[in-house]
Motif scaffolding. Sequence first.
Motif, PDB file in Angstrom:
ATOM      1  N   THR A 198       0.847  -1.185   0.000  1.00 13.31           N
ATOM      2  CA  THR A 198       0.000   0.000   0.000  1.00 13.31           C
ATOM      3  C   THR A 198       0.885   1.238   0.000  1.00 13.31           C
ATOM      4  O   THR A 198       2.000   1.226   0.529  1.00 13.31           O
ATOM      5  CB  THR A 198      -0.925   0.014   1.231  1.00 13.31           C
ATOM      6  N   VAL A 199       0.372   2.322  -0.580  1.00  8.89           N
ATOM      7  CA  VAL A 199       1.208   3.496  -0.783  1.00  8.89           C
ATOM      8  C   VAL A 199       1.724   4.064   0.538  1.00  8.89           C
ATOM      9  O   VAL A 199       2.896   4.470   0.636  1.00  8.89           O
ATOM     10  CB  VAL A 199       0.434   4.577  -1.584  1.00  8.89           C
ATOM     11  N   HIS A 200       0.896   4.071   1.554  1.00  8.23           N
ATOM     12  CA  HIS A 200       1.308   4.679   2.815  1.00  8.23           C
ATOM     13  C   HIS A 200       2.372   3.843   3.525  1.00  8.23           C
ATOM     14  O   HIS A 200       3.391   4.375   3.986  1.00  8.23           O
ATOM     15  CB  HIS A 200       0.095   4.871   3.723  1.00  8.23           C
ATOM     16  N   LEU A 201       2.163   2.537   3.617  1.00  7.63           N
ATOM     17  CA  LEU A 201       3.128   1.696   4.326  1.00  7.63           C
ATOM     18  C   LEU A 201       4.419   1.536   3.533  1.00  7.63           C
ATOM     19  O   LEU A 201       5.500   1.448   4.128  1.00  7.63           O
ATOM     20  CB  LEU A 201       2.518   0.328   4.631  1.00  7.63           C
ATOM     21  N   PHE A 202       4.332   1.487   2.224  1.00  4.06           N
ATOM     22  CA  PHE A 202       5.551   1.317   1.426  1.00  4.06           C
ATOM     23  C   PHE A 202       6.466   2.532   1.591  1.00  4.06           C
ATOM     24  O   PHE A 202       7.664   2.383   1.876  1.00  4.06           O
ATOM     25  CB  PHE A 202       5.195   1.119  -0.045  1.00  4.06           C
ATOM     26  N   THR A 203       5.910   3.735   1.425  1.00  7.04           N
ATOM     27  CA  THR A 203       6.748   4.928   1.551  1.00  7.04           C
ATOM     28  C   THR A 203       7.258   5.097   2.981  1.00  7.04           C
ATOM     29  O   THR A 203       8.401   5.511   3.191  1.00  7.04           O
ATOM     30  CB  THR A 203       5.971   6.177   1.122  1.00  7.04           C
ATOM     31  N   ALA A 204       6.426   4.767   3.966  1.00  5.40           N
ATOM     32  CA  ALA A 204       6.864   4.877   5.364  1.00  5.40           C
ATOM     33  C   ALA A 204       7.978   3.880   5.668  1.00  5.40           C
ATOM     34  O   ALA A 204       8.910   4.188   6.416  1.00  5.40           O
ATOM     35  CB  ALA A 204       5.681   4.649   6.304  1.00  5.40           C
ATOM     36  N   THR A 205       7.896   2.679   5.090  1.00  6.53           N
ATOM     37  CA  THR A 205       8.932   1.672   5.320  1.00  6.53           C
ATOM     38  C   THR A 205      10.263   2.107   4.703  1.00  6.53           C
ATOM     39  O   THR A 205      11.326   2.001   5.333  1.00  6.53           O
ATOM     40  CB  THR A 205       8.496   0.320   4.730  1.00  6.53           C
ATOM     41  N   VAL A 206      10.217   2.590   3.471  1.00  8.07           N
ATOM     42  CA  VAL A 206      11.444   3.055   2.812  1.00  8.07           C
ATOM     43  C   VAL A 206      12.064   4.206   3.604  1.00  8.07           C
ATOM     44  O   VAL A 206      13.284   4.244   3.844  1.00  8.07           O
ATOM     45  CB  VAL A 206      11.143   3.483   1.362  1.00  8.07           C
ATOM     46  N   ALA A 207      11.231   5.147   4.025  1.00  4.50           N
ATOM     47  CA  ALA A 207      11.741   6.292   4.789  1.00  4.50           C
ATOM     48  C   ALA A 207      12.363   5.848   6.108  1.00  4.50           C
ATOM     49  O   ALA A 207      13.413   6.351   6.518  1.00  4.50           O
ATOM     50  CB  ALA A 207      10.610   7.285   5.043  1.00  4.50           C
ATOM     51  N   THR A 208      11.732   4.890   6.787  1.00  6.06           N
ATOM     52  CA  THR A 208      12.251   4.422   8.072  1.00  6.06           C
ATOM     53  C   THR A 208      13.588   3.722   7.910  1.00  6.06           C
ATOM     54  O   THR A 208      14.519   3.936   8.706  1.00  6.06           O
ATOM     55  CB  THR A 208      11.238   3.473   8.740  1.00  6.06           C
ATOM     56  N   LEU A 209      13.708   2.885   6.891  1.00  8.21           N
ATOM     57  CA  LEU A 209      14.974   2.188   6.666  1.00  8.21           C
ATOM     58  C   LEU A 209      16.094   3.169   6.344  1.00  8.21           C
ATOM     59  O   LEU A 209      17.230   3.025   6.824  1.00  8.21           O
ATOM     60  CB  LEU A 209      14.802   1.166   5.542  1.00  8.21           C
TER      61      LEU A 209
END
Length: 516
Positions: free
Chosen positions: A256-267
């Motif tokens: 999903t767009v929200h979790l994917f971008t949040a995961t990339v940003a967190t890593l």
Amino acid sequence: MGDLKPGPGWTLISLLPAIFFLAVVLAPPLNQDVAAVLSFAERMVAGEALYAHLIDVNPPLIFLLNLPAAWLGAWTPLSAVQALHLLLLAFCAGIILLCLRLRRPGTGPVEDAMLLALLPLNLLLAGYDFGQREHLMAVAALPYLFLAERRAEGVRTGPGLVAVVTLVAATGFALKPHFLAVPALVEALLLGVALRQGRLRQAVWDSVPWGLGVLWLAYLALIGFGFPEYSGIILPLVRSDYLGFADPSLGQALMTVHLFTATVATLALLAFAIAARAGTLGWLPRLLAAATFGALAAALVQLKGWSYQVVPVWMFAGLFGGIVAARAADRVLAQRAAHRLAPLMAAGFCLALALFLIRAGEAPWRQFRYDDSPAGRLAAWLRERAPGEDVMALSPDIHPAYPAMNYAGNRPVFRFMSTWLLQAAYATCPADGSRFRAVEQMGQAERFLFDAVAQDLAAGRPRVVLVARDAHIAWCGGQAFEMTAYFARHPAFAEAWRAYRQAGEIDGILLFMRPD
């Protein structure tokens, strides 16, 4: 750089992103979940008992926190929505003061300017999701993280201030069990710091984690003794029907767009925090990275990928970026240059963060389109045809009945926020191929909802009934699931339903009215 002089003009410019998001937060619509919780709190103030009559899977804390706004809405000229906004903004102002009070000693001019501009923006950047439990948790966590840096660096803090921060943080983290991942990772990092510095005994007897634990145990005792129906009625529903209901796999949620971008940003943020030296930038960036990872974990375990679930990720990550940029500038720039550039750097960073959130988030587009949205048109219809009247909403979704009913001043009579139990009961078609199960074949949860709808309609006799055309239930035996046909099999519902006539439809919501 002689023309780049700090002054009130640049300070105002640096605050413009926060002022913009303040306008967004105050404009309709209120988030649907926030609106539904507030409505339940209003009904509690009016005398309805939580979990005995008002049925929801959320633990009681969020409803208790909404009681002051509901009380002000009942006893002052303010509406409950206005009162909620007022109290939430006052809470955010208090958090800003706590964070500024807890700055580590000797902050530079760029960091001072950055905090003055970024903290207000950070607390408002949730936009449409302002007031959601994730947003409240992240707001409450900020003073705790500033205090954590002081604990890591051995800076003494007054016991009164520590107690206030601990109480605020414990309340925020208690809103959902998943949120405990944030303090768990922060405290683990602090314990590792103490081990490296030879302060293990001091860390073990630190009052903050002990205070958090005591407050959480007190909350569990409150649930057990103050709300016995939660364990007797709600937890069985959670175990049998809610957990795993309509959840995608972890892989699907990650896409999903929200979790994917949040995961990339967190890593990316974690990699940067590990590479950066704490001696150069202090401990706050690493603590914010740990909190961001905990917030991402809390979002992932819910397997939904909704926008509000990643609000803490962007709040912690946004503060991380501002702190890192400010401390790096204070370290490399001469004092005079730092003073000159401080408001410009704060304004530039806040503007960039605001533009990113406008591009990637749901605000301000929901506010711009509100009047022509389903919730806006439904609220207008209710204000015109049934202002302040009792309403029953039968829908698998909380939106758009909430916040439309909040803005029209309607009084809901249905004991649930939505008909999600039907979706859980009909996740698979009945074994005999029929569209609806016979009453004697219903499970306990389905029968509970079946009776509750009929009883609430018959007892409440609402002026308006809102019925979703799409029940979000798969076709069975070549037939769609029609909610009025399903509930009309109950004698009490059928008798009361004879008085209602369809008065229109708004975006799949059928509007039924009972004539005077």
